[in-house]
Write a protein that holds these residues in place. Structure first.
Motif: not given
Length: 247
Positions: A189-204
């Motif tokens: 969860x933390x890694x996915x949140x870190x990726x989302x925080x960059x604004x460059x990754x879209x999560x499905x």
């Protein structure tokens, strides 16, 4: 304003379900050659419309068989739409089944390279990320052990570590937090949140746990029997879905 990265327009996914039970392969082949096989149409998804902008996080909720996993497979291109269209712009890291690309006879070390290449990484990129992958998966002592001797949790840790060692345009995750212990789920969860925080990754993201969707996603779609039941914020959709499960 972000540009659309995924556009699903009037998309349906249809399967043909055999109406007759075949007792043997020879029986099936005989009916096939005689054009005697009967099928029933089944729409796993029907008339789906969805636009997702770059950097957004979307969760998909619904009961088993509602079409959530089919939706992700449609977007990744594993399934083609029977009608309608799907446009995807950008690189995809699919986590539809952790460890699905592993060769059970190869070691963890060998599978890191093989799986990374399958995901579109170069050998140089994998080598540069190798230590990070191993550290995240916590499998230093098992690198030269064949994958067939790994537990499901070990495979899950390694699969997630490989798929998320770089930052894809689109991260597609289907129940990835259902395997492994609490510490592993928190780490993911933390890694996915870190990726989302960059604004460059879209999560499905698909999960049977509405709280997990609330935590990771800002938007959500509720699917029911292949149809869209509701689209909105993750809070609104998860609240409505949870309320329906109480009935």
């Amino acid at each position: 304003m972000s540009e659309p990265i995924i556009i699903v327009k009037d998309a349906s996914v249809r399967f043909n379900l055999a109406k007759q039970q075949q007792n043997s392969l020879s029986s099936y082949l005989k009916r096939l050659l005689r054009h005697e096989l009967l099928f029933q149409e089944f729409f796993a998804l029907k008339d789906i419309n969805l636009t997702i902008n770059a950097g957004e996080s979307w969760g998909f909720v619904g009961r088993n068989g509602s079409g959530k996993s089919t939706m992700l497979k449609l977007i990744t291109g594993i399934l083609a739409p029977y009608t309608g269209s799907v446009e995807v712009h950008g690189s995809i890291a699919p986590l539809l089944e952790l460890g699905a690309g592993f060769d059970s006879e190869l070691t963890g070390r060998e599978n890191i390279y093989m799986n990374g290449l399958i995901l579109g990484m170069s050998k140089k990129e994998i080598t540069e990320k190798f230590d990070e992958i191993v550290a995240f998966a916590e499998l230093e002592e098992f690198l030269d052990v064949p994958i067939k001797n790994y537990s499901s949790g070990m495979k899950a840790r390694l699969g997630f570590a490989i798929a998320t060692c770089s930052t894809p345009d689109i991260l597609i995750a289907d129940e990835v937090l259902s395997t492994g212990d609490r510490a592993f789920r928190t780490k993911c969860e933390q890694r996915m949140q870190d990726m989302l925080s960059t604004g460059s990754t879209t999560l499905l993201y698909v999960s049977h746990q509405p709280n997990s969707v609330r935590k990771l996603c800002t938007h959500a779609m509720w699917l029911d029997g292949g149809h869209v039941k509701m689209i909105g914020t993750s809070e609104e959709v998860c609240d409505a879905y949870e309320e329906s499960t109480k009935v």
